[in-house]
Design an enzyme around this catalytic site. Structure first.
Site, PDB file in Angstrom:
ATOM      1  N   HIS A 122       0.817  -1.229   0.000  1.00  0.00           N
ATOM      2  CA  HIS A 122       0.000   0.000   0.000  1.00  0.00           C
ATOM      3  C   HIS A 122       0.852   1.282   0.000  1.00  0.00           C
ATOM      4  CE1 HIS A 122       0.389   0.340   4.367  1.00  0.00           C
ATOM      5  NE2 HIS A 122      -0.514  -0.578   4.653  1.00  0.00           N
ATOM      6  N   HIS A 138      -5.925  -8.088  14.702  1.00  0.00           N
ATOM      7  CA  HIS A 138      -5.924  -6.884  13.845  1.00  0.00           C
ATOM      8  C   HIS A 138      -6.731  -7.182  12.592  1.00  0.00           C
ATOM      9  CE1 HIS A 138      -4.603  -3.434  11.696  1.00  0.00           C
ATOM     10  NE2 HIS A 138      -3.442  -3.867  11.251  1.00  0.00           N
ATOM     11  N   GLU A 142      -6.720  -5.497   9.640  1.00  0.00           N
ATOM     12  CA  GLU A 142      -6.178  -5.167   8.308  1.00  0.00           C
ATOM     13  C   GLU A 142      -6.000  -6.449   7.500  1.00  0.00           C
ATOM     14  OE1 GLU A 142      -2.882  -2.415   8.269  1.00  0.00           O
ATOM     15  OE2 GLU A 142      -3.215  -1.967   6.148  1.00  0.00           O
ATOM     16  N   ASP A 200      -4.036  -7.875   5.468  1.00  0.00           N
ATOM     17  CA  ASP A 200      -2.866  -8.756   5.374  1.00  0.00           C
ATOM     18  C   ASP A 200      -2.892  -9.798   6.501  1.00  0.00           C
ATOM     19  OD1 ASP A 200      -2.485  -6.381   6.872  1.00  0.00           O
ATOM     20  OD2 ASP A 200      -0.311  -6.568   6.824  1.00  0.00           O
ATOM     21  N   HIS A 226      -1.967  -0.174  15.071  1.00  0.00           N
ATOM     22  CA  HIS A 226      -2.102   1.116  14.443  1.00  0.00           C
ATOM     23  C   HIS A 226      -3.498   1.340  13.866  1.00  0.00           C
ATOM     24  CE1 HIS A 226      -1.526  -0.092  10.015  1.00  0.00           C
ATOM     25  NE2 HIS A 226      -1.524  -1.205  10.688  1.00  0.00           N
ATOM     26  N   ASP A 240       1.097  -5.935  14.398  1.00  0.00           N
ATOM     27  CA  ASP A 240       2.073  -5.240  13.553  1.00  0.00           C
ATOM     28  C   ASP A 240       3.263  -4.688  14.343  1.00  0.00           C
ATOM     29  OD1 ASP A 240       1.008  -5.463  10.950  1.00  0.00           O
ATOM     30  OD2 ASP A 240      -0.411  -3.852  11.325  1.00  0.00           O
ATOM     31  N   TYR A 256       9.912   0.112   9.044  1.00  0.00           N
ATOM     32  CA  TYR A 256       8.528  -0.236   9.394  1.00  0.00           C
ATOM     33  C   TYR A 256       7.971   0.791  10.379  1.00  0.00           C
ATOM     34  CZ  TYR A 256       4.537  -3.196  10.197  1.00  0.00           C
ATOM     35  OH  TYR A 256       3.250  -3.671  10.253  1.00  0.00           O
ATOM     36  N   HIS A 304       4.723  -9.608  11.116  1.00  0.00           N
ATOM     37  CA  HIS A 304       5.601  -9.538   9.942  1.00  0.00           C
ATOM     38  C   HIS A 304       7.043  -9.736  10.404  1.00  0.00           C
ATOM     39  CE1 HIS A 304       2.474  -7.713   7.402  1.00  0.00           C
ATOM     40  NE2 HIS A 304       2.247  -6.832   8.354  1.00  0.00           N
TER      41      HIS A 304
HETATM   42 FE1  FEO Z   1      -1.772  -3.249   9.875  1.00  0.00          FE
HETATM   43 FE2  FEO Z   1       0.275  -5.777   8.805  1.00  0.00          FE
HETATM   44  O1  FEO Z   1      -1.268  -4.763   8.927  1.00  0.00           O
END
Ligand code: FEO
Length: 393
Positions: A24, A77, A79, A81, A144, A163, A190, A223
């Site tokens: 993104h 989370h 999001e 991903d 976040h 994250d 990051y 991640h």
């Molecule tokens: Fe906030 Fe890795 O997604």
């Protein structure tokens, strides 16, 4: 990535995305979507992966247990991903199984998947017993996303941190002690691009977790690598980054039409350097905005240059200013420069943007009409020296 046992009965079952280059708008050279399976009397899956990797996730889980034996899913989370594979996972394991999430997760997950699932919102500090192991949920709202939370496994001292503490890194090395110090630039990038604007909340969170006295043997982000040898190292780095400590460092970020603004940038950079400042000249067309942002994190001065185009800024300069502004860097000083032909609005427009970011302007800016001659370049050099003196305080 093959599943591996990271602690007794706890498996990393996520996937590596080797090919992603644009996350993104953030430039990456691959990443991973981590997911963790805890096998106890009850079996829990913490987070899923991006939708296109749902099959790989199920294959990985299948190497440990029959996926249908999973009792609970934890969504730290929303999001995509980390939740994109959730519908497929639920289809495989049974759609009646509980999905534990924060209260904001309860709002946000259905807005993504428009499907009735057995969502179970948890309280901050709420617990879920798996048998010998107990999960505690820690709300980390706006770290976040509104729905973000951590899950802490008390008996093993493992923090599943979503994250936070992550890195967009693709590799078979799974632990901090295996990869070594080379992971830190990934963690820094990051932080600078995803978390910087939440620095005040991160400082409070670190204080809160310290006060709780949680034993943390391992941090498992969603991640990149797992912090097992020295989890405090990344916590300390987050504390420093959140405090936005700066170095004697200046960025000279610019675009150019006919090399006039570039020649100014080079002279200004030399002036800064002559006073011992660490200078990074950045032609915006050669640097990705997310790499510029990583350098912004610990720079004291942000010097921005643009030619005037159609009575305004170069669009590339608007792009980087918008991006930096959104991430809310603090403790910076700044100034603007640029060449122009006849109207020359660029410098005052940059000044306005810098002021709107609460970057302290140390000068009204320097301009050159058309092409700088030696005397104008000397002025730029001396202007760079003036900024260096402000950096040195
Ligand atoms: Fe906030 Fe890795 O997604």
């Amino acid at each position: 990535m093959k599943p591996i046992e990271i602690s007794k009965g706890i498996y990393s079952v996520g996937v590596i995305d080797w090919n992603v280059r644009d996350f993104h708008g953030y430039s990456v050279e691959g990443t991973s979507y981590n997911s963790f399976l805890i096998v106890d009397k009850k079996i829990a899956l913490i987070d899923t992966v991006k939708k296109e990797f749902a099959g790989q996730l199920i294959d990985n889980i299948s190497q440990i247990v029959d996926p249908q034996k999973i009792d609970y899913v934890i969504s730290n989370h929303t999001e995509m991903d980390h939740s994109g594979a959730l519908p497929h996972v639920m289809h495989v394991i049974g759609e009646d199984k509980p999905v534990y999430c924060s209260k904001m997760g309860l709002k946000n997950l259905p807005l993504h998947y428009h499907k009735k699932l057995n969502y179970q919102p948890v309280d901050n500090g709420g617990e879920l017993n798996l048998g010998d192991k107990t999960l505690t949920f820690l709300e980390t709202r706006m770290l976040h996303w509104p729905d973000s939370m951590f899950t802490y496994l008390k008996e093993d001292g493992i923090l599943f941190s979503s994250d936070a503490f992550g890195q967009h890194y693709a590799g078979y090395e799974m632990f901090d002690d295996v990869i070594g110090h080379v992971i830190m630039p990934y963690a820094k990038k990051y932080f600078a691009n995803i978390l910087l604007l939440f620095s005040p909340s991160i400082i409070k969170l670190i204080e809160h977790v310290t006060k709780l006295g949680l034993k943390i043997n391992m941090i498992c982000p969603d991640h990149g690598i797992i912090w097992r040898k020295d989890p405090q190292k990344i916590v300390n780095a987050y504390a420093a980054w959140s405090n936005q400590e700066t170095k004697k460092k200046a960025l000279v970020i610019y675009d150019t039409m006919w090399q006039s603004t570039q020649n100014m940038a080079e002279a200004i950079s030399k002036g800064l350097s002559s006073e011992g400042i660490d200078v990074v000249p950045m032609n915006i067309r050669k640097w990705h905005r997310s790499d510029i942002m990583t350098e912004v994190l610990d720079a004291k001065a942000i010097i921005v240059g643009s030619p005037t185009l159609n009575n305004g800024l170069f669009p590339t300069i608007c792009d980087i200013l918008t991006y930096i502004k959104g991430l809310k860097p603090k403790n910076k000083i700044g100034a603007a420069f640029g060449s122009y032909g006849w109207s020359g609005e660029a410098v005052s427009l940059i000044n306005k943007e810098l002021e709107s970011m609460k970057i302290e302007l140390i000068d009204s800016g320097i301009t050159v009409q058309y092409v700088p001659d030696k005397s104008k370049l000397d002025d730029c050099f001396n202007w760079g020296k003036k900024i260096a003196k402000a950096i040195l305080g």
